[in-house]
Enzyme design. Structure first.
Site, short mmCIF file in Angstrom:
data_model
loop_
_atom_site.label_atom_id
_atom_site.label_comp_id
_atom_site.label_asym_id
_atom_site.label_seq_id
_atom_site.Cartn_x
_atom_site.Cartn_y
_atom_site.Cartn_z
N THR A 289 0.85 -1.19 0.00
CA THR A 289 0.00 0.00 0.00
C THR A 289 0.88 1.24 0.00
OG1 THR A 289 -1.95 1.02 1.02
CG2 THR A 289 -0.32 0.13 2.54
N ASN A 290 0.35 2.40 0.35
CA ASN A 290 1.14 3.64 0.37
C ASN A 290 0.63 4.55 1.47
OD1 ASN A 290 -0.98 5.43 -0.78
ND2 ASN A 290 -0.80 3.96 -2.45
N HIS A 291 1.21 5.74 1.54
CA HIS A 291 0.93 6.62 2.69
C HIS A 291 -0.34 7.45 2.59
CE1 HIS A 291 4.63 5.83 4.72
NE2 HIS A 291 5.36 6.17 3.68
N SER A 292 -1.11 7.31 1.53
CA SER A 292 -2.26 8.21 1.37
C SER A 292 -3.25 8.05 2.52
CB SER A 292 -2.96 7.91 0.04
OG SER A 292 -4.17 8.61 -0.01
#
Ligand code: CTP
Length: 407
Positions: A216-219
């Protein structure tokens, strides 16, 4: 207090619907305040509401006989829901129970209050009142979103002590707040995006590797949620296609939860088919594992470590851009270098009407925080905005969308 003459409610016909909630007692004060502002008030009640506040009280305060049944049992005179709807400048249902909201959303017409809703051509406003769990229940939230999507204004309930003894959100807004909401309704300009439908993608996607791990990512989803909120405030119907976030759904927004890039693509494509445009704010994984292991991958002692083979996901924005026709498409570009050039490439490649560029080199921009610093990039050039809250950035984006649609 405003004098009758200067009040935006002076001479207005307010149809006041009262349903069976303990908050019905507040309808007496509400009626009094409306009369003081110079409004004409006609009360329509459900049969259950009569158990909470007497018709005599409401008839005395409104100075009109109240209506409950389709006809007068004494003389057979017909209470026409059609003419009630025609008479009213606004139909205010306060308190509105979970039951009445559900029936309104479904088109059920089993009492005079509801048949009047179905035939009313005037604006409709509801002030929900219920227990906190009933208010938070997904069915109630879904019904409210459905009603809001069709133009019903919602005066949000407050938090505090409830009739059940519990504390939480569900208490009907105070009569003074409801009167204020009505005044705003009669004074504010027509909302610029009324009748429009927008799709917003927001948050991070999650690509599973095995049953316990994922990419996933930091959003945080904050920017996308603020845009959905501002679009709804501007009168649009909004479908928010959301990756996993901890954020609450903005009032009046329809939310579709998704996990992977593929699920986000399917949901966005479906909603876009009947929309006027989309704002692509999600941080979508560009790659996903070739295979998802069905059981947990065990570590080994091999020297060369482990290789995870990834494949490309669909570029959701580019897919919608290729099929957009007359619809409006807004994209984001989050860059760390060569910002302007990358944003211009994305503008063309994905067929965006404009790109909201943010650079991770700017302090206060990007993930998780409550502020952002963006530049609008379109085929005519660029407009750099100063550092501001994400809500304010969202407002500016929605203003730009409204001005493009007005052309
Ligand atoms: N986007 C999308 N689907 C993807 C990737 C991106 O809809 N699979 C959208 C984003 O929501 C954003 C825009 O495309 O509006 C640009 O996203 P960004 O991550 O900046 O660019 P990418 O196209 O992924 O390119 P790169 O990672 O090479 O910068």
């Amino acid at each position: 207090m405003a004098s009758e003459k200067s009040s935006p409610l002076a001479g207005r016909h307010i149809l006041l619907g009262i349903t069976g909630s303990i908050a019905a007692y507040k309808a007496a004060m509400l009626c009094r305040l409306l009369k003081r502002e110079g409004a004409e008030v006609q009360v329509v009640m459900t049969a259950l509401a009569k158990q909470f506040i007497t018709p005599l009280t409401m008839a005395t305060l409104s100075r009109r006989p109240i209506l409950v049944e389709f006809f007068d049992p004494e003389n057979g005179a017909w209470n026409s829901h059609v003419s009630l709807g025609e008479w009213a400048d606004c139909y205010l249902i306060a308190p509105a129970t979970a039951n009445t909201l559900a029936k309104m959303a479904q088109g059920v017409a089993d009492n005079l209050l509801l048949t009047t809703y179905l035939s009313a051509r005037c604006p409709v406003m509801v002030a929900p009142a219920m227990d906190l769990d009933m208010y938070a229940h997904y069915t109630t939230q879904r019904n409210l979103a459905e009603l809001a999507a069709h133009g019903v204004s919602i005066v949000e309930p407050g938090s505090g002590e409830l009739a059940s003894g519990l504390e939480g959100k569900g208490r009907m807004a105070e009569p003074e707040e409801i009167v204020e909401a009505l005044k705003t309704h009669f004074t504010e300009k027509k909302k610029p995006l009324t009748g429009r439908h927008f799709v917003v993608t927001a948050g991070a996607t999650i690509e599973p590797i095995d049953p316990v791990r994922y990419i996933t990512n930091h959003s945080s989803g904050k920017m996308g949620y603020a845009i959905a909120d501002e679009l709804a405030r501007a009168g649009a119907r909004v479908t928010l296609v959301s990756g996993r976030t901890a954020l609450a759904t903005p009032v009046g927004v329809e939310r579709v939860d998704v996990l992977t890039a593929e699920e986000m693509y399917q949901a966005a494509k479906q909603a876009f088919a009947e929309a006027d445009g989309a704002v692509m704010c999600a941080a979508v994984a560009d790659y996903t594992p070739m295979e998802v292991a069905t059981s947990k991958i065990k570590k080994t002692d091999e020297e060369e470590g482990m290789t995870l083979r990834l494949k490309r996901t669909k570029d959701i924005a580019a897919e919608l851009g290729a099929a957009k026709g007359e619809r409006l498409l807004v994209g984001f570009a989050l860059e760390t270098d060569n910002e302007q050039a990358h944003a211009e490439q994305k503008l063309v490649k994905k067929n965006f009407d404009f790109v909201v560029l943010n650079s991770l080199r700017d302090a206060g921009a990007g993930f998780r925080g409550d502020t952002n610093k963006v530049t609008f990039v379109d085929c005519k050039g660029q407009e750099a905005l100063p550092l501001m809250s994400k809500q304010e950035v969202a407002r500016r984006i929605v203003e730009k969308i409204a001005s493009l649609l007005a052309k």
